[in-house]
Design an enzyme around this catalytic site. Structure first.
Site, mmCIF file in Angstrom:
data_model
loop_
_atom_site.group_PDB
_atom_site.id
_atom_site.type_symbol
_atom_site.label_atom_id
_atom_site.label_comp_id
_atom_site.label_asym_id
_atom_site.label_seq_id
_atom_site.Cartn_x
_atom_site.Cartn_y
_atom_site.Cartn_z
ATOM 1 C CB SER A 11 -0.991 -0.002 1.164
ATOM 2 O OG SER A 11 -0.357 0.222 2.396
ATOM 3 C CG ASN A 62 12.328 0.856 7.318
ATOM 4 O OD1 ASN A 62 11.573 0.284 6.519
ATOM 5 N ND2 ASN A 62 12.367 0.536 8.600
ATOM 6 C CG HIS A 113 9.159 0.805 12.754
ATOM 7 N ND1 HIS A 113 9.240 -0.565 12.573
ATOM 8 C CD2 HIS A 113 8.797 0.987 14.045
ATOM 9 C CE1 HIS A 113 8.958 -1.173 13.717
ATOM 10 N NE2 HIS A 113 8.681 -0.254 14.619
HETATM 11 C C1 GRF Z 1 3.828 -0.684 6.990
HETATM 12 O O1 GRF Z 1 3.083 -0.650 8.171
HETATM 13 C C2 GRF Z 1 5.245 -0.241 7.242
HETATM 14 O O2 GRF Z 1 5.353 0.721 8.248
HETATM 15 C C3 GRF Z 1 5.903 -1.516 7.708
HETATM 16 O O3 GRF Z 1 5.341 -2.512 6.904
HETATM 17 C C4 GRF Z 1 4.024 -2.117 6.506
HETATM 18 C C5 GRF Z 1 3.967 -2.226 5.016
HETATM 19 O O4 GRF Z 1 2.670 -2.032 4.535
HETATM 20 N N1 GRF Z 1 7.338 -1.414 7.605
HETATM 21 P P1 GRF Z 1 2.404 -1.950 2.958
HETATM 22 O O5 GRF Z 1 3.011 -3.216 2.343
HETATM 23 O O6 GRF Z 1 3.073 -0.721 2.435
HETATM 24 O O7 GRF Z 1 0.931 -1.921 2.812
#
Ligand code: GRF
Length: 204
Positions: free
Chosen positions: A15, A109, A111
């Protein structure tokens, strides 16, 4: 100014990748996605990239004898696509000193907690179990630790009394989507200045 080429590494749903792409297509983020790389063959992010006509590859750890060979294969895609900024968007692997050393100050990154609280896996569950009243998301440059690199931007989200990891995650992901493109945009405009642990945002 030429557009910054992004290389997106993602393991799953994608996403964040999709929102970054939408913002590029809407003219709100002046960048291009040169390559999407996933370490899972069935990751939805690969479908999303293919649907958008973006080069996408799957590089699986099991096909390499060592972690370094696996990472070298990822690095070679990044170099071949002339990527300037590596964007980790739900990439569920810890990158080694070797890989990080190839792209110093060029890996970001996201998080889903306010670091340094609740690093690593299951950040939403960690925040709820700890009893935190506020969590959120953090965008940081990647160093050799797990979610320890210099912080670029953070945004807070309230933890509600009846939150589950899923309900908290559903609110935090909205904030992630808004913030990641902003941080990438600042990088593209060369407005992020790293000094030690501190990232200064240069006024536009
Ligand atoms: C997100 O919550 C990000 O913070 C974490 O992994 C998730 C990835 O979600 N590192 P998506 O694949 O971008 O929907």
């Amino acid at each position: 100014m030429s557009e910054t080429v992004l290389g997106i590494l993602a393991s799953g749903r994608g996403s964040n990748m999709q929102v970054i792409l939408d913002n590029i297509n809407a003219g709100q983020l002046h960048a291009t996605i040169g390559i999407v790389i996933s370490d899972h063959a069935n990751a939805k992010v690969l479908e999303l990239a293919a649907a958008a006509g973006i080069p996408a590859v799957c590089i699986e750890r099991k096909n390499f004898g060592s972690k370094q060979e696996f990472e070298a294969a990822i690095a070679s895609e990044i170099v071949n696509h002339e990527v300037q900024l590596v964007v980790l968007a739900g990439f569920m692997r810890i990158l080694s000193r070797y890989f990080i050393g190839l792209f110093p100050g060029r890996i970001m990154n996201i998080h889903p907690s306010l670091l340094p609280a609740f690093p690593g896996l299951n950040a939403h569950d960690q925040a709820i179990t700890y009893g935190a009243k506020i969590s959120g998301c953090t965008i940081h440059f990647v160093d050799e630790g797990v979610d320890t690199g210099p912080i670029i931007m953070q945004s807070a989200v309230e933890v509600l009394a009846d939150d589950t990891p899923d309900s908290l995650s559903a609110r935090i992901i909205k904030v992630e989507h808004a913030l990641y493109s902003k941080a990438i945009g600042l990088y593209c405009e060369k407005r992020l200045c790293i000094t030690g642990r501190n990232v200064k945002i240069i006024e536009g």
